[in-house]
Write an enzyme that holds these catalytic residues in place. Structure first.
Site, PDB file in Angstrom:
ATOM      1  N   ASP A  46      32.944   4.454 -21.458  1.00 42.47           N
ATOM      2  CA  ASP A  46      32.629   5.755 -20.879  1.00 42.47           C
ATOM      3  C   ASP A  46      33.887   6.588 -20.684  1.00 42.47           C
ATOM      4  O   ASP A  46      34.892   6.099 -20.158  1.00 42.47           O
ATOM      5  CB  ASP A  46      31.955   5.587 -19.508  1.00 42.47           C
ATOM      6  N   GLU A 172      18.985   2.474 -26.057  1.00 44.64           N
ATOM      7  CA  GLU A 172      20.205   3.005 -26.658  1.00 44.64           C
ATOM      8  C   GLU A 172      20.598   2.206 -27.899  1.00 44.64           C
ATOM      9  O   GLU A 172      21.645   2.441 -28.484  1.00 44.64           O
ATOM     10  CB  GLU A 172      21.353   2.989 -25.641  1.00 44.64           C
ATOM     11  N   THR A 239      11.554   5.094 -10.712  1.00 46.57           N
ATOM     12  CA  THR A 239      12.572   5.324  -9.696  1.00 46.57           C
ATOM     13  C   THR A 239      12.645   6.816  -9.383  1.00 46.57           C
ATOM     14  O   THR A 239      12.530   7.655 -10.278  1.00 46.57           O
ATOM     15  CB  THR A 239      13.945   4.826 -10.159  1.00 46.57           C
ATOM     16  N   ASP A 279      20.879   1.814 -13.837  1.00 46.50           N
ATOM     17  CA  ASP A 279      21.183   0.533 -14.484  1.00 46.50           C
ATOM     18  C   ASP A 279      21.391  -0.564 -13.446  1.00 46.50           C
ATOM     19  O   ASP A 279      20.967  -1.707 -13.642  1.00 46.50           O
ATOM     20  CB  ASP A 279      22.427   0.668 -15.358  1.00 46.50           C
TER      21      ASP A 279
END
Length: 336
Positions: A46, A172, A239, A279
Protein backbone atom coordinates in the site's frame (compact mmCIF):
# COMPACT_ATOMS: atom_id res chain seq x y z
CA UNK A 1 -21.59 -26.05 4.24
CA UNK A 2 -24.64 -23.80 4.52
CA UNK A 3 -24.81 -21.13 7.22
CA UNK A 4 -27.73 -22.91 8.84
CA UNK A 5 -25.58 -26.03 9.23
CA UNK A 6 -22.65 -23.95 10.44
CA UNK A 7 -24.74 -22.24 13.11
CA UNK A 8 -26.17 -25.55 14.28
CA UNK A 9 -22.76 -27.07 14.90
CA UNK A 10 -21.21 -24.15 16.82
CA UNK A 11 -20.21 -24.44 20.44
CA UNK A 12 -18.75 -21.93 22.90
CA UNK A 13 -15.15 -20.85 22.46
CA UNK A 14 -12.67 -23.24 24.03
CA UNK A 15 -12.16 -22.14 27.60
CA UNK A 16 -15.22 -19.87 27.56
CA UNK A 17 -16.67 -18.75 30.84
CA UNK A 18 -20.32 -18.53 31.73
CA UNK A 19 -20.55 -14.99 30.31
CA UNK A 20 -19.28 -16.16 26.91
CA UNK A 21 -15.81 -14.60 27.25
CA UNK A 22 -13.02 -16.47 25.49
CA UNK A 23 -10.01 -17.74 27.33
CA UNK A 24 -6.74 -15.98 26.54
CA UNK A 25 -4.59 -18.79 27.92
CA UNK A 26 -1.50 -19.07 25.80
CA UNK A 27 -2.09 -15.71 24.09
CA UNK A 28 -1.04 -15.58 20.46
CA UNK A 29 0.87 -18.83 20.96
CA UNK A 30 -2.51 -20.59 20.81
CA UNK A 31 -2.14 -20.55 17.03
CA UNK A 32 0.37 -23.40 17.29
CA UNK A 33 -2.40 -25.91 17.91
CA UNK A 34 -5.49 -23.86 17.17
CA UNK A 35 -8.07 -24.02 14.40
CA UNK A 36 -6.90 -23.49 10.83
CA UNK A 37 -8.01 -20.64 8.59
CA UNK A 38 -7.00 -20.61 4.93
CA UNK A 39 -7.22 -17.25 3.19
CA UNK A 40 -7.27 -17.16 -0.61
CA UNK A 41 -6.74 -13.60 -1.76
CA UNK A 42 -4.65 -10.61 -2.66
CA UNK A 43 -1.45 -9.13 -1.32
CA UNK A 44 -0.41 -5.55 -2.09
CA UNK A 45 2.11 -3.00 -1.00
CA UNK A 46 0.00 0.00 0.00
CA UNK A 47 1.09 3.53 -0.83
CA UNK A 48 -0.73 5.59 1.80
CA UNK A 49 -1.02 9.37 1.60
CA UNK A 50 -2.63 11.59 4.22
CA UNK A 51 -4.40 14.87 3.53
CA UNK A 52 -6.76 17.18 5.45
CA UNK A 53 -9.60 16.17 3.12
CA UNK A 54 -10.19 13.80 0.23
CA UNK A 55 -9.95 15.46 -3.19
CA UNK A 56 -13.07 15.85 -5.29
CA UNK A 57 -13.08 15.06 -9.00
CA UNK A 58 -10.55 17.31 -10.72
CA UNK A 59 -9.31 18.80 -7.44
CA UNK A 60 -5.72 18.86 -6.16
CA UNK A 61 -5.08 18.91 -2.42
CA UNK A 62 -1.82 19.12 -0.51
CA UNK A 63 -0.99 16.05 1.54
CA UNK A 64 0.77 15.85 4.88
CA UNK A 65 2.57 12.49 4.73
CA UNK A 66 3.22 9.36 2.67
CA UNK A 67 4.25 5.84 3.69
CA UNK A 68 4.37 2.29 2.33
CA UNK A 69 2.87 -0.66 4.23
CA UNK A 70 1.85 -4.29 3.54
CA UNK A 71 -1.79 -4.56 2.55
CA UNK A 72 -4.28 -6.17 0.20
CA UNK A 73 -7.50 -7.76 1.38
CA UNK A 74 -6.09 -11.28 1.51
CA UNK A 75 -2.96 -10.26 3.41
CA UNK A 76 -4.87 -8.03 5.84
CA UNK A 77 -7.45 -10.72 6.59
CA UNK A 78 -4.79 -13.37 7.06
CA UNK A 79 -2.95 -11.14 9.54
CA UNK A 80 -6.21 -10.52 11.44
CA UNK A 81 -7.06 -14.23 11.63
CA UNK A 82 -3.55 -15.04 12.88
CA UNK A 83 -3.68 -12.21 15.42
CA UNK A 84 -6.85 -13.71 16.91
CA UNK A 85 -5.07 -17.04 17.34
CA UNK A 86 -5.90 -19.12 14.25
CA UNK A 87 -3.27 -21.15 12.41
CA UNK A 88 -3.46 -19.13 9.24
CA UNK A 89 -2.18 -19.83 5.73
CA UNK A 90 -2.38 -17.43 2.80
CA UNK A 91 -2.70 -18.55 -0.82
CA UNK A 92 -1.61 -15.53 -2.85
CA UNK A 93 0.71 -14.31 -5.61
CA UNK A 94 3.46 -11.68 -5.44
CA UNK A 95 5.86 -10.34 -8.03
CA UNK A 96 9.58 -11.08 -8.07
CA UNK A 97 10.34 -7.50 -7.03
CA UNK A 98 11.43 -5.92 -3.72
CA UNK A 99 7.78 -5.28 -2.81
CA UNK A 100 7.03 -8.99 -2.93
CA UNK A 101 9.91 -9.75 -0.56
CA UNK A 102 8.64 -7.07 1.84
CA UNK A 103 5.18 -8.68 1.91
CA UNK A 104 6.48 -12.20 2.51
CA UNK A 105 8.67 -11.00 5.36
CA UNK A 106 5.80 -9.05 6.91
CA UNK A 107 3.48 -12.07 6.76
CA UNK A 108 5.99 -14.35 8.42
CA UNK A 109 6.63 -11.83 11.19
CA UNK A 110 2.88 -11.72 11.87
CA UNK A 111 2.65 -15.50 12.15
CA UNK A 112 1.06 -16.27 8.76
CA UNK A 113 2.16 -19.39 6.85
CA UNK A 114 3.46 -18.31 3.41
CA UNK A 115 4.21 -21.79 2.05
CA UNK A 116 1.40 -21.40 -0.48
CA UNK A 117 2.32 -17.88 -1.61
CA UNK A 118 3.78 -17.98 -5.10
CA UNK A 119 6.27 -15.61 -6.71
CA UNK A 120 5.49 -14.73 -10.33
CA UNK A 121 8.61 -13.97 -12.43
CA UNK A 122 8.58 -10.75 -14.43
CA UNK A 123 5.49 -9.39 -12.67
CA UNK A 124 5.04 -6.47 -10.30
CA UNK A 125 3.52 -7.04 -6.89
CA UNK A 126 0.02 -5.60 -6.47
CA UNK A 127 -0.21 -2.00 -5.31
CA UNK A 128 -2.95 -0.02 -3.58
CA UNK A 129 -2.91 3.78 -3.58
CA UNK A 130 -4.75 5.00 -0.49
CA UNK A 131 -5.62 8.55 0.55
CA UNK A 132 -6.80 9.11 4.14
CA UNK A 133 -8.33 12.37 5.40
CA UNK A 134 -8.27 13.89 8.88
CA UNK A 135 -11.58 12.18 9.76
CA UNK A 136 -10.21 8.73 8.91
CA UNK A 137 -12.19 8.32 5.67
CA UNK A 138 -10.36 7.01 2.62
CA UNK A 139 -10.26 6.56 -1.14
CA UNK A 140 -8.51 3.46 -2.51
CA UNK A 141 -7.34 2.51 -6.01
CA UNK A 142 -5.93 -1.01 -6.46
CA UNK A 143 -3.53 -2.07 -9.23
CA UNK A 144 -3.75 -5.90 -9.18
CA UNK A 145 -0.29 -6.74 -10.55
CA UNK A 146 0.65 -10.30 -9.58
CA UNK A 147 -2.74 -10.84 -7.95
CA UNK A 148 -4.15 -11.29 -11.44
CA UNK A 149 -1.75 -14.22 -11.92
CA UNK A 150 -3.42 -16.27 -9.19
CA UNK A 151 -5.40 -18.13 -11.83
CA UNK A 152 -5.75 -21.56 -10.26
CA UNK A 153 -4.95 -23.80 -7.33
CA UNK A 154 -2.22 -26.41 -7.06
CA UNK A 155 -2.77 -29.89 -5.65
CA UNK A 156 -1.02 -28.70 -2.47
CA UNK A 157 -3.41 -25.72 -2.24
CA UNK A 158 -6.43 -28.00 -2.55
CA UNK A 159 -5.08 -30.34 0.12
CA UNK A 160 -4.54 -27.38 2.46
CA UNK A 161 -8.11 -26.18 1.90
CA UNK A 162 -9.48 -29.66 2.60
CA UNK A 163 -7.80 -29.59 6.03
CA UNK A 164 -9.06 -26.13 6.99
CA UNK A 165 -11.70 -25.23 9.56
CA UNK A 166 -12.70 -22.13 7.57
CA UNK A 167 -11.81 -20.79 4.13
CA UNK A 168 -11.97 -17.03 3.49
CA UNK A 169 -11.94 -15.54 -0.03
CA UNK A 170 -12.23 -12.05 -1.52
CA UNK A 171 -12.54 -10.69 -5.05
CA UNK A 172 -9.25 -8.84 -5.62
CA UNK A 173 -8.10 -12.05 -7.32
CA UNK A 174 -9.63 -13.74 -10.39
CA UNK A 175 -13.17 -14.91 -9.48
CA UNK A 176 -12.43 -18.30 -11.01
CA UNK A 177 -9.77 -18.91 -8.36
CA UNK A 178 -12.03 -17.84 -5.51
CA UNK A 179 -14.70 -20.12 -6.95
CA UNK A 180 -12.32 -23.08 -7.19
CA UNK A 181 -11.26 -22.56 -3.57
CA UNK A 182 -14.87 -22.32 -2.40
CA UNK A 183 -16.00 -25.39 -4.33
CA UNK A 184 -13.03 -27.39 -3.01
CA UNK A 185 -13.84 -26.35 0.55
CA UNK A 186 -17.52 -27.21 0.26
CA UNK A 187 -16.66 -30.62 -1.19
CA UNK A 188 -14.79 -31.33 2.06
CA UNK A 189 -17.43 -29.84 4.36
CA UNK A 190 -15.37 -26.71 5.16
CA UNK A 191 -17.31 -23.45 5.77
CA UNK A 192 -16.65 -20.77 3.14
CA UNK A 193 -16.71 -17.04 3.91
CA UNK A 194 -16.68 -14.78 0.84
CA UNK A 195 -15.92 -11.09 1.24
CA UNK A 196 -17.73 -9.66 -1.78
CA UNK A 197 -15.20 -6.88 -2.31
CA UNK A 198 -14.74 -5.22 -4.65
CA UNK A 199 -18.43 -5.54 -5.48
CA UNK A 200 -19.12 -7.60 -8.58
CA UNK A 201 -21.53 -10.24 -9.81
CA UNK A 202 -20.68 -13.61 -8.31
CA UNK A 203 -20.43 -16.79 -10.37
CA UNK A 204 -23.33 -19.15 -9.54
CA UNK A 205 -20.86 -21.83 -8.44
CA UNK A 206 -19.33 -19.44 -5.89
CA UNK A 207 -22.73 -18.52 -4.49
CA UNK A 208 -23.66 -22.18 -4.27
CA UNK A 209 -20.51 -23.00 -2.31
CA UNK A 210 -20.63 -20.03 0.07
CA UNK A 211 -21.66 -20.24 3.73
CA UNK A 212 -21.46 -16.50 4.51
CA UNK A 213 -21.21 -13.46 2.21
CA UNK A 214 -19.49 -10.51 3.92
CA UNK A 215 -20.33 -7.05 2.58
CA UNK A 216 -20.32 -3.41 3.63
CA UNK A 217 -23.26 -1.09 2.93
CA UNK A 218 -22.11 -0.25 -0.62
CA UNK A 219 -21.45 -3.89 -1.50
CA UNK A 220 -24.78 -4.90 0.07
CA UNK A 221 -26.61 -2.61 -2.35
CA UNK A 222 -24.92 -4.40 -5.26
CA UNK A 223 -25.69 -7.79 -3.71
CA UNK A 224 -29.40 -6.98 -3.32
CA UNK A 225 -29.68 -6.72 -7.09
CA UNK A 226 -28.67 -10.39 -7.26
CA UNK A 227 -30.66 -11.46 -4.22
CA UNK A 228 -32.83 -13.89 -6.16
CA UNK A 229 -29.73 -15.92 -7.00
CA UNK A 230 -28.54 -16.36 -3.41
CA UNK A 231 -29.31 -19.91 -2.24
CA UNK A 232 -31.43 -20.38 0.88
CA UNK A 233 -29.32 -20.91 3.97
CA UNK A 234 -26.45 -18.67 2.86
CA UNK A 235 -25.87 -15.88 5.38
CA UNK A 236 -25.38 -12.22 4.56
CA UNK A 237 -23.05 -10.46 6.99
CA UNK A 238 -23.34 -6.70 6.52
CA UNK A 239 -21.02 -4.24 8.22
CA UNK A 240 -22.20 -0.68 8.92
CA UNK A 241 -19.01 0.93 10.19
CA UNK A 242 -19.70 2.81 13.40
CA UNK A 243 -23.22 1.34 13.45
CA UNK A 244 -22.04 -2.24 13.90
CA UNK A 245 -22.95 -5.32 11.88
CA UNK A 246 -25.83 -7.67 11.10
CA UNK A 247 -25.84 -11.37 10.22
CA UNK A 248 -28.95 -12.74 8.51
CA UNK A 249 -29.70 -15.94 6.61
CA UNK A 250 -31.10 -15.76 3.11
CA UNK A 251 -34.24 -17.73 2.50
CA UNK A 252 -37.84 -17.57 1.32
CA UNK A 253 -38.28 -14.28 3.18
CA UNK A 254 -35.35 -12.67 1.36
CA UNK A 255 -31.98 -11.59 2.68
CA UNK A 256 -33.37 -11.06 6.18
CA UNK A 257 -34.39 -14.70 6.26
CA UNK A 258 -37.11 -16.21 8.44
CA UNK A 259 -35.34 -16.61 11.78
CA UNK A 260 -34.46 -12.98 12.32
CA UNK A 261 -31.03 -11.35 12.04
CA UNK A 262 -28.28 -11.26 14.65
CA UNK A 263 -27.05 -7.73 15.32
CA UNK A 264 -24.05 -6.31 17.15
CA UNK A 265 -23.45 -2.66 17.90
CA UNK A 266 -19.95 -1.31 17.30
CA UNK A 267 -17.87 -0.31 20.33
CA UNK A 268 -17.21 3.41 20.50
CA UNK A 269 -13.96 4.38 18.77
CA UNK A 270 -11.91 7.49 18.09
CA UNK A 271 -11.18 6.97 14.37
CA UNK A 272 -7.81 7.80 12.90
CA UNK A 273 -7.78 5.64 9.75
CA UNK A 274 -10.51 3.29 8.54
CA UNK A 275 -8.24 1.58 5.99
CA UNK A 276 -8.38 -2.17 6.52
CA UNK A 277 -11.09 -2.09 9.20
CA UNK A 278 -13.35 -4.31 7.11
CA UNK A 279 -10.48 -6.76 6.60
CA UNK A 280 -9.78 -6.85 10.34
CA UNK A 281 -13.48 -7.60 10.85
CA UNK A 282 -13.53 -10.40 8.26
CA UNK A 283 -10.31 -12.07 9.42
CA UNK A 284 -11.34 -11.96 13.07
CA UNK A 285 -14.81 -13.30 12.26
CA UNK A 286 -13.21 -16.14 10.29
CA UNK A 287 -10.90 -17.04 13.19
CA UNK A 288 -13.76 -16.97 15.70
CA UNK A 289 -15.90 -19.08 13.37
CA UNK A 290 -13.04 -21.57 13.01
CA UNK A 291 -13.08 -21.87 16.81
CA UNK A 292 -16.77 -22.79 16.49
CA UNK A 293 -17.91 -19.72 18.34
CA UNK A 294 -21.61 -19.03 18.42
CA UNK A 295 -22.43 -16.59 15.58
CA UNK A 296 -23.36 -13.80 18.02
CA UNK A 297 -20.01 -14.11 19.78
CA UNK A 298 -18.09 -14.19 16.51
CA UNK A 299 -19.92 -11.02 15.47
CA UNK A 300 -19.03 -9.25 18.71
CA UNK A 301 -15.31 -10.06 18.61
CA UNK A 302 -15.15 -9.02 14.94
CA UNK A 303 -16.79 -5.67 15.74
CA UNK A 304 -14.45 -5.22 18.71
CA UNK A 305 -11.36 -5.88 16.58
CA UNK A 306 -12.51 -3.51 13.83
CA UNK A 307 -13.22 -0.74 16.35
CA UNK A 308 -9.64 -1.01 17.59
CA UNK A 309 -8.18 -1.03 14.09
CA UNK A 310 -9.71 2.35 13.12
CA UNK A 311 -7.94 3.96 16.07
CA UNK A 312 -4.54 3.21 14.48
CA UNK A 313 -3.00 4.12 11.13
CA UNK A 314 -2.49 1.56 8.42
CA UNK A 315 -4.21 -1.63 7.27
CA UNK A 316 -2.43 -4.76 8.47
CA UNK A 317 -0.40 -2.59 10.86
CA UNK A 318 -3.60 -1.64 12.72
CA UNK A 319 -4.77 -5.21 13.45
CA UNK A 320 -5.14 -5.73 17.23
CA UNK A 321 -3.98 -8.73 19.22
CA UNK A 322 -6.40 -11.34 20.56
CA UNK A 323 -5.97 -10.00 24.09
CA UNK A 324 -6.76 -6.45 22.97
CA UNK A 325 -9.84 -7.60 21.07
CA UNK A 326 -11.20 -9.63 23.98
CA UNK A 327 -10.58 -6.76 26.37
CA UNK A 328 -12.51 -4.36 24.08
CA UNK A 329 -15.36 -6.88 23.80
CA UNK A 330 -15.43 -7.32 27.57
CA UNK A 331 -15.48 -3.60 28.28
CA UNK A 332 -18.26 -2.86 25.74
CA UNK A 333 -20.56 -5.87 25.43
CA UNK A 334 -20.21 -7.32 28.93
CA UNK A 335 -20.18 -4.12 30.95
CA UNK A 336 -22.70 -4.01 33.87
Amino acid sequence: MRFTDLAARTVALAGATADGEASTAGGEASAAGGPRVVVVGSANLDLITEAPELPQSGETVLGTSVRREPGGKGLNQAVAAAAFGARTSLIAAMGDDPSGAVLLDALRRRGVDTTHCRTVPGTDTGTAVVTVDDAGANHIVVIPGANGSLTGLTDADRELIAQADVVLCQLEIPPTTATEAAVTARRHGVPVLVNVSPARDLPPELLEAASVLIVNEHEAAHLRRAEAGIPAGVAILTTFGADGAELAAAGPGGVNGTNGPIRAAAPLADPVDSTGAGDTFAGTFAAATAERSAPALALEVACAAASLSVERPGASASVPTRAETLDRRRSFYLRP
